[in-house]
Enzyme design. Structure first.
Site, PDB file in Angstrom:
ATOM      1  N   SER A   1       0.719  -1.286  -0.024  1.00 44.56           N
ATOM      2  CA  SER A   1       0.102   0.156   0.016  1.00 44.56           C
ATOM      3  C   SER A   1       0.967   1.009  -0.100  1.00 44.56           C
ATOM      4  O   SER A   1       1.858   1.213   0.399  1.00 44.56           O
ATOM      5  CB  SER A   1      -0.965   0.022   1.339  1.00 44.56           C
ATOM      6  OG  SER A   1      -1.365   1.198   1.553  1.00 44.56           O
TER       7      SER A   1
ATOM      8  N   TYR B   1      -1.042  -0.321  10.356  1.00 43.92           N
ATOM      9  CA  TYR B   1      -1.006  -0.819   8.984  1.00 43.92           C
ATOM     10  C   TYR B   1      -0.074  -0.576   8.164  1.00 43.92           C
ATOM     11  O   TYR B   1       0.397  -1.277   7.174  1.00 43.92           O
ATOM     12  CB  TYR B   1      -2.613  -0.055   8.394  1.00 43.92           C
ATOM     13  CG  TYR B   1      -2.982  -0.636   6.977  1.00 43.92           C
ATOM     14  CD1 TYR B   1      -3.443  -2.001   6.589  1.00 43.92           C
ATOM     15  CD2 TYR B   1      -2.572   0.251   5.943  1.00 43.92           C
ATOM     16  CE1 TYR B   1      -3.877  -2.242   5.319  1.00 43.92           C
ATOM     17  CE2 TYR B   1      -3.133  -0.106   4.686  1.00 43.92           C
ATOM     18  CZ  TYR B   1      -3.463  -1.156   4.548  1.00 43.92           C
ATOM     19  OH  TYR B   1      -3.704  -1.633   3.145  1.00 43.92           O
TER      20      TYR B   1
HETATM   21  N1  LIG Z   1      -9.088  -0.917  -0.879  1.00 46.46           N
HETATM   22  C1  LIG Z   1      -7.692  -0.065  -0.494  1.00 46.46           C
HETATM   23  O1  LIG Z   1      -8.056   0.988  -0.445  1.00 46.46           O
HETATM   24  C2  LIG Z   1      -6.496  -0.809  -0.558  1.00 46.46           C
HETATM   25  C3  LIG Z   1      -5.326   0.166  -0.398  1.00 46.46           C
HETATM   26  C4  LIG Z   1      -4.232  -0.279  -0.195  1.00 46.46           C
HETATM   27  C5  LIG Z   1      -4.137  -1.744  -0.135  1.00 46.46           C
HETATM   28  N2  LIG Z   1      -4.908  -2.459  -0.116  1.00 46.46           N
HETATM   29  C6  LIG Z   1      -4.444  -3.792   0.073  1.00 46.46           C
HETATM   30  O2  LIG Z   1      -5.349  -4.771  -0.745  1.00 46.46           O
HETATM   31  C7  LIG Z   1      -5.342  -5.972  -0.126  1.00 46.46           C
HETATM   32  C8  LIG Z   1      -6.924  -6.555  -0.304  1.00 46.46           C
HETATM   33  O3  LIG Z   1      -7.642  -5.571   0.307  1.00 46.46           O
HETATM   34  P1  LIG Z   1      -9.096  -5.079  -0.286  1.00 46.46           P
HETATM   35  O4  LIG Z   1      -9.128  -3.624  -0.284  1.00 46.46           O
HETATM   36  O5  LIG Z   1      -9.613  -6.073  -1.331  1.00 46.46           O
HETATM   37  O6  LIG Z   1     -10.127  -5.572   1.097  1.00 46.46           O
HETATM   38  P2  LIG Z   1     -11.464  -6.220   1.274  1.00 46.46           P
HETATM   39  O7  LIG Z   1     -12.467  -6.031   0.177  1.00 46.46           O
HETATM   40  O8  LIG Z   1     -11.721  -6.159   2.640  1.00 46.46           O
HETATM   41  O9  LIG Z   1     -10.928  -7.839   1.037  1.00 46.46           O
HETATM   42  C9  LIG Z   1      -9.950  -8.445   1.935  1.00 46.46           C
HETATM   43  C10 LIG Z   1      -9.876  -9.805   1.395  1.00 46.46           C
HETATM   44  O10 LIG Z   1      -9.165 -10.447   2.364  1.00 46.46           O
HETATM   45  C11 LIG Z   1      -9.765 -11.690   2.865  1.00 46.46           C
HETATM   46  N3  LIG Z   1      -9.486 -11.735   4.319  1.00 46.46           N
HETATM   47  C12 LIG Z   1      -9.623 -10.741   5.486  1.00 46.46           C
HETATM   48  N4  LIG Z   1      -9.316 -11.459   6.704  1.00 46.46           N
HETATM   49  C13 LIG Z   1      -8.749 -12.772   6.482  1.00 46.46           C
HETATM   50  C14 LIG Z   1      -8.293 -13.712   7.157  1.00 46.46           C
HETATM   51  N5  LIG Z   1      -8.275 -13.632   8.479  1.00 46.46           N
HETATM   52  N6  LIG Z   1      -7.980 -14.799   6.605  1.00 46.46           N
HETATM   53  C15 LIG Z   1      -8.197 -14.955   5.118  1.00 46.46           C
HETATM   54  N7  LIG Z   1      -8.521 -14.153   4.620  1.00 46.46           N
HETATM   55  C16 LIG Z   1      -8.924 -12.855   4.983  1.00 46.46           C
HETATM   56  C17 LIG Z   1     -11.261 -11.543   2.889  1.00 46.46           C
HETATM   57  O11 LIG Z   1     -11.876 -12.371   2.904  1.00 46.46           O
HETATM   58  P3  LIG Z   1     -12.907 -13.125   3.995  1.00 46.46           P
HETATM   59  O12 LIG Z   1     -13.455 -11.973   4.852  1.00 46.46           O
HETATM   60  O13 LIG Z   1     -13.856 -13.963   3.524  1.00 46.46           O
HETATM   61  O14 LIG Z   1     -11.963 -14.087   4.734  1.00 46.46           O
HETATM   62  C18 LIG Z   1     -11.450 -10.526   1.551  1.00 46.46           C
HETATM   63  O15 LIG Z   1     -11.256 -11.496   0.446  1.00 46.46           O
HETATM   64  C19 LIG Z   1      -5.095  -5.725   1.223  1.00 46.46           C
HETATM   65  O16 LIG Z   1      -3.762  -6.337   1.503  1.00 46.46           O
HETATM   66  C20 LIG Z   1      -5.307  -4.532   1.621  1.00 46.46           C
HETATM   67  O17 LIG Z   1      -4.322  -4.146   2.726  1.00 46.46           O
HETATM   68  C21 LIG Z   1      -6.114  -2.372  -0.169  1.00 46.46           C
END
Ligand SMILES: NC(=O)c1ccc[n+]([C@@H]2O[C@H](COP(=O)([O-])OP(=O)(O)OC[C@H]3O[C@@H](n4cnc5c(N)ncnc54)[C@H](OP(=O)(O)O)[C@@H]3O)[C@@H](O)[C@H]2O)c1
Length: 278
Positions: free
Chosen positions: A156, A169
Site C-alpha cells: 500500500s 497498517y
Molecule cells: N482498498 C484499498 O483502498 C487498499 C489500498 C491499499 C492496499 N490495499 C490492500 O489490498 C488487499 C486487499 O484488500 P481489499 O481492499 O480488497 O479489502 P477487502 O475488500 O476487505 O478484502 C479483503 C480480503 O481478504 C480476506 N481476508 C480478510 N481477513 C482474512 C483472514 N483472517 N483470513 C483469510 N482471508 C482474510 C477477505 O475475505 P474473508 O473475509 O472472506 O476472509 C477478503 O477476501 C489488502 O492487503 C489491503 O491491505 C487495499
C-alpha cells in the site's frame, strides 16, 4: 475448520510449469483479490481461491468457471490461525501446478495507536505480514528450483507514508515492500518474478472495516482499474507497481536517493555530529 472444495473440470497437466500455471489468490472472496481471480481466469489460468467466506468464493468460482472454463479449487482458511494457514502453505509447497501466488489477503483497523487494542494490532500484523511471509516462504523454494513463477505481494502507499496516520497498517505494508524488494533481488536471478503492488484508496469493503465511508472519500480508484494497472506492471515484470502514481520518475528518484546513502553507512567512527569530547 478448513474445507477444501473442488469446483470445475479437472485437467490433465503433466508439466504445468511449462503450460499455463495455476494461480493461488488469497483474500479472493471480495475486493482486489476477487478482481485478480477474475482477471487471471480470463487469461485462462486455473485458480485456487483462499479466504474465510465460503459462500462468496463458491459463487465467484461458479461464475468464473462458467465464463472461462477454468478449474477452480477453494480453500476456506482464516490466515491468522496457524493450522489453517499451514493447509495453504502445504498446498503451495506440494502442488506443482501452482506457479503464481497472489499474496493479497489483508485488512485494516480504525483508530489511533492508543485506541487500538493490543490483540487487534497483533491480529492485523499476523494477517498482513506473518501469513504473507509464510506463504511466500512456502512457495519460493519450489519456484526457484523450477526457475519459473511469480509472487505478487499486496502492499500500500500507506507503507511509504507515516503521515497518513494508519501507523500499524502502514508498518505492515512497509514490511511487504521491503520483503518484496529483497525477494526480488534474491529470486529474479533464479527466474522467479516478485512484484509489490502499492494501491492507494480503492473502492472495496476494507473501508467498512476501518469505519470510513468510501463515498465520502475523494480520488477513489475502482478495483478493476487498480488490478488492470497492476497486471500491466506484472506483464512488464516491474518489481514495484504503484498504479495511482502519475510520475514514475518520483519513485525512481526515491530509490536513487536511498541507494546513494548505501556506501555511507559503513564507518568505523560515529558521524561527526555524535562525537563527544573525551
Ligand atoms: N482498498 C484499498 O483502498 C487498499 C489500498 C491499499 C492496499 N490495499 C490492500 O489490498 C488487499 C486487499 O484488500 P481489499 O481492499 O480488497 O479489502 P477487502 O475488500 O476487505 O478484502 C479483503 C480480503 O481478504 C480476506 N481476508 C480478510 N481477513 C482474512 C483472514 N483472517 N483470513 C483469510 N482471508 C482474510 C477477505 O475475505 P474473508 O473475509 O472472506 O476472509 C477478503 O477476501 C489488502 O492487503 C489491503 O491491505 C487495499
Amino acid at each position: 475448520m478448513t474445507i477444501i472444495m473442488n469446483i470445475g473440470p479437472s485437467r490433465e497437466k503433466s508439466n504445468a510449469m511449462t503450460t499455463i500455471p495455476s494461480v493461488l489468490v488469497t483474500g479472493a472472496s471480495t475486493g482486489i483479490g476477487a478482481a485478480y481471480a477474475e482477471r487471471f481466469a480470463r487469461r485462462g489460468h486455473d485458480l485456487v481461491l483462499v479466504a474465510r467466506d465460503m459462500a462468496r468464493m463458491e459463487a465467484l468460482a461458479a461464475r468464473l468457471r462458467q465464463q472461462n472454463g477454468v478449474a477452480i479449487d477453494i480453500i476456506q482458511a482464516d490466515l491468522t490461525k496457524a493450522d489453517e494457514l499451514a493447509t495453504v502453505e502445504a498446498r503451495l509447497r506440494d502442488d506443482v501446478r501452482i506457479g503464481i501466488l497472489v499474496n493479497n489477503a489483508g485488512t485494516a483497523i480504525g483508530g489511533s495507536f492508543i485506541e487500538q487494542s493490543t490483540d487487534d494490532v497483533a491480529r492485523l500484523v499476523a494477517l498482513n505480514t506473518t501469513a504473507l511471509l509464510r506463504l511466500a516462504s512456502a512457495i519460493a523454494p519450489r519456484l526457484a528450483k523450477a526457475g519459473d513463477g511469480a509472487i505478487v505481494n499486496m502492499g500500500s502507499v500507506v507503507g511509504l507514508a507515516p503521515e497518513f496516520g494508519m501507523t500499524v497498517y502502514g508498518a505492515t505494508k512497509a514490511f511487504v515492500l521491503f520483503l518484496s524488494q529483497g525477494l526480488s533481488l534474491e529470486l529474479a536471478p533464479k527466474g522467479v518474478y516478485v512484484q509489490a503492488v502499492l494501491p492507494a484508496t480503492t473502492r472495496t469493503e476494507i473501508w467498512d472495516h476501518v469505519g470510513a465511508d468510501i463515498n465520502a472519500l475523494s480520488n477513489v480508484m475502482e478495483v478493476g482499474d487498480l488490478v488492470d494497472a497492476a497486471l500491466v506492471g506484472f506483464d512488464r515484470r516491474e518489481p514495484v507497481t504503484i498504479p495511482p502514481l502519475p510520475d514514475a520518475g518520483q519513485w525512481d528518484a526515491l530509490q536513487a536517493a536511498r541507494q546513494a546513502m548505501l556506501p555511507n553507512y559503513r564507518n568505523e567512527l560515529p558521524a561527526e555530529r555524535y562525537r563527544t569530547v573525551a
